[in-house]
Design a protein around this motif. Sequence first.
Motif, PDB file in Angstrom:
ATOM      1  N   ARG A 176      -2.959   2.741 -22.136  1.00  0.00           N
ATOM      2  CA  ARG A 176      -3.616   2.671 -21.007  1.00  0.00           C
ATOM      3  C   ARG A 176      -4.834   1.872 -20.779  1.00  0.00           C
ATOM      4  NH1 ARG A 176      -4.256   9.375 -19.914  1.00  0.00           N
ATOM      5  NH2 ARG A 176      -1.786   9.805 -20.088  1.00  0.00           N
ATOM      6  N   ARG A 177      -5.055   1.225 -19.525  1.00  0.00           N
ATOM      7  CA  ARG A 177      -6.164   0.159 -19.174  1.00  0.00           C
ATOM      8  C   ARG A 177      -6.815   0.778 -17.924  1.00  0.00           C
ATOM      9  NH1 ARG A 177      -3.258  -5.738 -20.336  1.00  0.00           N
ATOM     10  NH2 ARG A 177      -2.558  -5.235 -22.484  1.00  0.00           N
ATOM     11  N   PRO A 178      -7.734   1.465 -18.020  1.00  0.00           N
ATOM     12  CA  PRO A 178      -8.482   2.213 -16.889  1.00  0.00           C
ATOM     13  C   PRO A 178      -8.881   1.179 -15.700  1.00  0.00           C
ATOM     14  CG  PRO A 178      -9.143   3.166 -18.936  1.00  0.00           C
ATOM     15  CD  PRO A 178      -8.491   2.069 -19.148  1.00  0.00           C
ATOM     16  N   LEU A 179      -9.513   0.424 -16.405  1.00  0.00           N
ATOM     17  CA  LEU A 179      -9.788  -0.772 -15.133  1.00  0.00           C
ATOM     18  C   LEU A 179      -8.580  -1.658 -14.395  1.00  0.00           C
ATOM     19  CD1 LEU A 179     -12.221  -2.204 -13.645  1.00  0.00           C
ATOM     20  CD2 LEU A 179     -12.272  -3.669 -15.584  1.00  0.00           C
ATOM     21  N   ALA A 180      -7.756  -1.995 -15.130  1.00  0.00           N
ATOM     22  CA  ALA A 180      -6.601  -2.577 -14.499  1.00  0.00           C
ATOM     23  C   ALA A 180      -5.775  -1.602 -13.715  1.00  0.00           C
ATOM     24  CB  ALA A 180      -5.798  -3.278 -15.418  1.00  0.00           C
ATOM     25  N   GLU A 181      -5.645  -0.428 -14.130  1.00  0.00           N
ATOM     26  CA  GLU A 181      -5.093   0.455 -13.371  1.00  0.00           C
ATOM     27  C   GLU A 181      -5.861   1.114 -12.106  1.00  0.00           C
ATOM     28  OE1 GLU A 181      -2.607   2.797 -16.990  1.00  0.00           O
ATOM     29  OE2 GLU A 181      -4.618   3.589 -16.510  1.00  0.00           O
ATOM     30  N   ARG A 182      -7.010   0.995 -11.888  1.00  0.00           N
ATOM     31  CA  ARG A 182      -7.734   1.449 -10.980  1.00  0.00           C
ATOM     32  C   ARG A 182      -7.550   0.303  -9.893  1.00  0.00           C
ATOM     33  NH1 ARG A 182     -10.101   4.718  -7.324  1.00  0.00           N
ATOM     34  NH2 ARG A 182     -12.054   4.141  -6.457  1.00  0.00           N
ATOM     35  N   VAL A 183      -7.766  -1.030 -10.488  1.00  0.00           N
ATOM     36  CA  VAL A 183      -7.564  -2.306  -9.405  1.00  0.00           C
ATOM     37  C   VAL A 183      -6.175  -2.021  -8.834  1.00  0.00           C
ATOM     38  CG1 VAL A 183      -7.273  -4.689  -9.370  1.00  0.00           C
ATOM     39  CG2 VAL A 183      -9.130  -3.713 -10.457  1.00  0.00           C
ATOM     40  N   LEU A 184      -4.987  -1.910  -9.548  1.00  0.00           N
ATOM     41  CA  LEU A 184      -3.888  -1.632  -9.177  1.00  0.00           C
ATOM     42  C   LEU A 184      -3.701  -0.761  -8.279  1.00  0.00           C
ATOM     43  CD1 LEU A 184      -1.589  -2.484 -12.282  1.00  0.00           C
ATOM     44  CD2 LEU A 184      -1.895  -3.940 -10.284  1.00  0.00           C
ATOM     45  N   GLY A 185      -4.047   0.599  -8.521  1.00  0.00           N
ATOM     46  CA  GLY A 185      -3.988   1.642  -7.595  1.00  0.00           C
ATOM     47  C   GLY A 185      -4.611   1.559  -6.304  1.00  0.00           C
ATOM     48  N   LEU A 186      -5.670   0.780  -6.387  1.00  0.00           N
ATOM     49  CA  LEU A 186      -6.245   0.312  -4.781  1.00  0.00           C
ATOM     50  C   LEU A 186      -5.406  -0.747  -4.409  1.00  0.00           C
ATOM     51  CD1 LEU A 186     -10.252  -0.020  -5.792  1.00  0.00           C
ATOM     52  CD2 LEU A 186      -9.120   2.001  -4.627  1.00  0.00           C
ATOM     53  N   TYR A 223      -2.280  -0.921  -4.526  1.00  0.00           N
ATOM     54  CA  TYR A 223      -1.036  -0.410  -4.021  1.00  0.00           C
ATOM     55  C   TYR A 223      -1.091   0.721  -2.867  1.00  0.00           C
ATOM     56  CZ  TYR A 223       1.121  -2.417  -8.267  1.00  0.00           C
ATOM     57  OH  TYR A 223       1.585  -3.400  -9.152  1.00  0.00           O
ATOM     58  N   ALA A 224      -2.358   1.265  -2.630  1.00  0.00           N
ATOM     59  CA  ALA A 224      -2.773   2.303  -1.848  1.00  0.00           C
ATOM     60  C   ALA A 224      -2.818   1.616  -0.562  1.00  0.00           C
ATOM     61  CB  ALA A 224      -3.765   3.125  -2.577  1.00  0.00           C
ATOM     62  N   ILE A 225      -3.626   0.594  -0.443  1.00  0.00           N
ATOM     63  CA  ILE A 225      -4.061   0.048   0.659  1.00  0.00           C
ATOM     64  C   ILE A 225      -3.147  -0.361   1.687  1.00  0.00           C
ATOM     65  CG2 ILE A 225      -5.250  -1.872   1.866  1.00  0.00           C
ATOM     66  CD1 ILE A 225      -7.189  -1.940  -0.260  1.00  0.00           C
ATOM     67  N   PRO A 226      -1.849  -0.800   1.338  1.00  0.00           N
ATOM     68  CA  PRO A 226      -0.825  -1.166   2.281  1.00  0.00           C
ATOM     69  C   PRO A 226      -0.170   0.014   2.867  1.00  0.00           C
ATOM     70  CG  PRO A 226      -0.397  -2.484   0.121  1.00  0.00           C
ATOM     71  CD  PRO A 226      -1.693  -1.368   0.028  1.00  0.00           C
ATOM     72  N   SER A 227      -0.233   1.276   2.205  1.00  0.00           N
ATOM     73  CA  SER A 227       0.460   2.611   2.907  1.00  0.00           C
ATOM     74  C   SER A 227      -0.915   3.187   3.592  1.00  0.00           C
ATOM     75  CB  SER A 227       1.182   3.061   1.909  1.00  0.00           C
ATOM     76  OG  SER A 227       0.383   3.424   0.831  1.00  0.00           O
ATOM     77  N   GLY A 228      -2.044   2.693   3.620  1.00  0.00           N
ATOM     78  CA  GLY A 228      -3.154   3.363   4.189  1.00  0.00           C
ATOM     79  C   GLY A 228      -3.715   4.742   3.731  1.00  0.00           C
ATOM     80  N   ILE A 229      -3.432   5.077   2.423  1.00  0.00           N
ATOM     81  CA  ILE A 229      -3.671   6.164   1.506  1.00  0.00           C
ATOM     82  C   ILE A 229      -4.949   6.208   0.685  1.00  0.00           C
ATOM     83  CG2 ILE A 229      -1.495   7.101   2.147  1.00  0.00           C
ATOM     84  CD1 ILE A 229      -0.833   6.779  -0.764  1.00  0.00           C
ATOM     85  N   SER A 230      -5.418   7.193   0.080  1.00  0.00           N
ATOM     86  CA  SER A 230      -6.579   7.101  -0.618  1.00  0.00           C
ATOM     87  C   SER A 230      -5.709   7.175  -2.282  1.00  0.00           C
ATOM     88  CB  SER A 230      -7.334   8.186  -0.715  1.00  0.00           C
ATOM     89  OG  SER A 230      -8.059   8.541  -1.803  1.00  0.00           O
ATOM     90  N   ALA A 231      -5.994   6.131  -3.122  1.00  0.00           N
ATOM     91  CA  ALA A 231      -5.331   6.206  -4.446  1.00  0.00           C
ATOM     92  C   ALA A 231      -5.843   7.615  -5.111  1.00  0.00           C
ATOM     93  CB  ALA A 231      -5.801   5.028  -5.326  1.00  0.00           C
ATOM     94  N   SER A 232      -7.035   7.860  -5.101  1.00  0.00           N
ATOM     95  CA  SER A 232      -7.527   9.135  -5.869  1.00  0.00           C
ATOM     96  C   SER A 232      -7.128  10.157  -5.362  1.00  0.00           C
ATOM     97  CB  SER A 232      -9.289   9.154  -5.720  1.00  0.00           C
ATOM     98  OG  SER A 232      -9.711   8.199  -6.487  1.00  0.00           O
ATOM     99  N   GLN A 233      -6.914  10.348  -3.981  1.00  0.00           N
ATOM    100  CA  GLN A 233      -6.152  11.538  -3.491  1.00  0.00           C
ATOM    101  C   GLN A 233      -4.651  11.655  -3.658  1.00  0.00           C
ATOM    102  OE1 GLN A 233      -3.873  11.914  -0.844  1.00  0.00           O
ATOM    103  NE2 GLN A 233      -3.992  14.284  -0.843  1.00  0.00           N
TER     104      GLN A 233
END
Length: 331
Positions: free
Chosen positions: A94-104, A106-116
Amino acid sequence: MKSHYYSQHAVALRAELGGAISRDQMREFHRKSAWRHFLVAARQFAILAVATWGLIHFENPLVWVPLALIQGFTIFDFTILLHEVVHHTVFERRRPLAERVLGLAYAIPSGISASQFTRWHLDHHAELGSDEDDPKRHHLSPKVNKRWFKLLYCSPALFPIYFRAARRESSTYPSELQHRIGWERKVSVVAHLAALAALWYFFGFYAALRTSIIPVFFVFPVAFTLNRLGQHYDIDPTDPAKWGTLMKGYWFWDFAFLNSNYHLEHHYFPGVPFYRLPALQRALIPFYQKHQMRWQSYGGLIYGWLIENHAPHTDWSRHDTAESTRASATP
């Protein structure tokens, strides 16, 4: 607090699955390869870029209509890449920072919240089978078993339906998480509006229509709905092993949905990366045969969903559809 419904009802299933796959196979299926993930991610961004270029420059519908279909499905596929981040299947550790960046990203193109999406999806796994605690089933599945209502999910109406469902579920979250979700959603919306405005300003309204409006509002809902049909709509509610739909693997859908069509296998083993799910399905064939499980296809799902008008989360092999329809109409 939720009940962890799936864990309570799948104890015997988990034990049997543990015996269906050897230890060596289990290790191999769970082996993560970051380069394979990023190779697919790079391909998806490249498809998005090429489709965008083509949609800007070509006005012939014989060219731009297929490109718009590709664009819409590609935008949807970023939710699948986000799904991989949610289950920590990108990196070996697990790499929390890298996963957080990737989550954002990937979420932006589909218009959703990564955390939600993360909280919603993990609750879905924990509460699979529950009418109340599974957020996807409780808030998003159609409660009106009418064909016209089902077709709304394949239209721009999906967005108010989805965001209403997400808002209802997120209202139960801690205030800090709600704030983060609100901020991420605003960033995604602003990014989409900025892209639309730029396309409109530099290339004109019709280029913006082809490149953004049609793929996002008219193709994305079809991809979303079709993908969801293959998750938990045709199931056996009496058997936890059959709480997901067993989908036939096929090269076209494997590519179009980045192997998320192997959704039953994913629920059995959530830590298996998406590129190993086809092999996992092949290894589980003796298990499926033992349980006399039915194979489905997207053609069969569409027929059962719209022509036969089956209700979600019911056994579509049964012919007493009136009973399942009454059950689905109950809030």
